[in-house]
Design a protein around this motif. Structure first.
Motif, PDB file in Angstrom:
ATOM      1  N   LEU A  25       0.828  -1.211   0.000  1.00 11.74           N
ATOM      2  CA  LEU A  25       0.000   0.000   0.000  1.00 11.74           C
ATOM      3  C   LEU A  25       0.863   1.262   0.000  1.00 11.74           C
ATOM      4  N   ALA A  76       0.892   4.067  -3.066  1.00 11.49           N
ATOM      5  CA  ALA A  76       0.718   5.508  -2.855  1.00 11.49           C
ATOM      6  C   ALA A  76       1.909   6.289  -3.389  1.00 11.49           C
ATOM      7  N   PRO A 121      -5.627   8.317 -10.000  1.00 14.55           N
ATOM      8  CA  PRO A 121      -6.055   6.980  -9.572  1.00 14.55           C
ATOM      9  C   PRO A 121      -7.295   6.484 -10.308  1.00 14.55           C
ATOM     10  N   THR A 151      -7.218  -0.079  -0.125  1.00 15.54           N
ATOM     11  CA  THR A 151      -7.426   0.406  -1.486  1.00 15.54           C
ATOM     12  C   THR A 151      -8.743  -0.098  -2.047  1.00 15.54           C
TER      13      THR A 151
END
Length: 398
Positions: free
Chosen positions: A121, A125, A135, A177
């Protein structure tokens, strides 16, 4: 009609994706569709900005024809390689050109699923920030993992050699996510990358061997990965080559991994040379071993070539592949030095006719191809949907 349109879009899009630029006229011949169907499909794909014009090509006395190609900026994908000692996250455009990457080194991922998720994660990012990607343009996140991926009511990862027993990796990632997730064994993602863009291109039957700290394989049968009853096919490293042989991390004895995996190779060398077993960096240690000019190093490397050749001979006898492709960071290092000897031993342990039909090659995409292959998972879904981000694509999947 909707299914037919999707099928036609997928046929045109795959041809452009894998074979490069075509005119509308050439696409009709390449796909078997009528000129009218191609014109309609291309019009939709251009309107959706999945396909763009790429210039003109001369025609036999007529008007120049417009060339078409897949639009690399239409969408992005993420590929993740969960290795035994690292987590690599990469962001690619639609044509798999890398836009950003982030690497986290770990002593080991053994029994550390939470730490792996945290790094995936964080890498996601970081890569999104570094690449400047919206995104909302990301089709999904592909993740290559060590071990068996079980798809049932919940996706679970079983990686016995690192102590992962039914780790709910998808659910753990989902807490951080909302992007669609595609999770598969790392050897399978490596295999798909090589079949799409590397040494497996053009083959229908192949075995891609991943040799790193551990050993695995992806079996491609008539163009489709063979997974077995519960996703456990391809555990080549845990086939037995020596009854009552060296102990393997899986708990058995005599497994191929204990002889050709990086840990096994280095362990045997340190025993022979009277060195302590502790190793800080396996890649550095393996490079040092390959550069070492000593009897102990030569004997261990010769033995490694013999076991690798015998293991590949078994693959040839069982699967009758067109190609056996050796990859993984350790496989590429060892293969540069040992491939001729490996081929010679494989010939001795294979039936003559299947061996003559098989080419034994090294992977062409380098040591980061597990992550690239993971990124192909959402791309494959997108191509199969004809370039439409369908509701199925937008939902989390395993």
């Amino acid at each position: 009609m909707r299914d037919l349109r999707t099928s036609n879009r997928a046929r045109v899009l795959r041809r452009l994706y894998f074979d490069g630029q075509f005119s509308r006229h050439e696409l009709a011949g390449a796909t078997g569709l009528s000129q009218a169907s191609v014109s309609n499909v291309v019009g939709e794909l251009v309107e959706d900005q999945v396909v763009v014009e790429a210039g003109l090509v001369g025609s036999d006395g007529g008007r120049p024809r417009v060339l078409l190609r897949v639009n690399p900026d239409h969408a992005c994908v993420v590929g993740v390689d969960v290795g035994e000692t690292h987590v690599l996250v990469e962001v690619f455009d639609l044509t798999l050109r890398r836009l950003a990457m982030s690497t986290f080194q770990m002593d080991t991922i053994a029994n550390r699923g939470e730490a792996v998720v945290e790094r995936v994660l964080a890498g996601l990012a970081q890569c999104v920030e570094d690449s400047g990607v919206d995104p909302g343009r990301i089709l999904g996140v592909g993740v290559g993992v060590p071990g068996l991926v079980e798809r049932g009511s919940e996706l679970l990862v079983h990686a016995q050699t690192v102590g992962w027993n039914g780790v709910p990796l998808e659910r753990m990632l989902r807490a951080g996510t909302d992007l669609p997730l595609f999770i598969d064994n790392g050897a399978n993602t490596l295999g798909q990358a090589e079949m799409w863009f590397g040494a497996g291109r053009g083959a229908r039957n192949a075995v891609i061997a991943l040799i790193g700290s551990g050993v695995g394989a992806s079996v491609i049968a008539d163009g489709v990965p063979y997974r077995g009853a519960s996703g456990g096919a391809g555990e080549w490293g845990h086939t037995t080559l020596s009854l009552d042989g060296r102990p393997c991390r899986c708990g058995a004895h005599g497994c191929l991994e204990a002889y050709i995996g990086a840990k096994g190779v280095l362990s045997r060398h340190r025993e022979a040379a009277g060195l302590p077993q502790e190793i800080e960096d396996e890649e550095v240690a393996l490079r040092d071993l390959l550069a070492e000019d000593s009897q102990a190093a030569r004997e261990v490397l010769n033995e490694t070539a013999r076991y690798a050749g015998a293991g590949i001979g078994n693959l040839i006898n069982i699967f009758n592949p067109e190609r056996v492709i050796v990859g993984g960071w350790a496989g590429l290092l060892l293969g540069e030095r040992l491939l001729p000897a490996i081929r010679e031993v494989a010939a001795k342990h294979s039936l003559h006719h299947p061996y003559q039909q098989a080419k034994i090659k090294l992977c062409e995409l380098g040591t980061e191809s597990v992550a690239m292959g993971a990124a192909t998972l959402p791309v494959a879904e997108f191509l199969g949907a004809g370039g439409v981000r369908s509701s199925a694509l937008m939902r989390p999947t395993g």
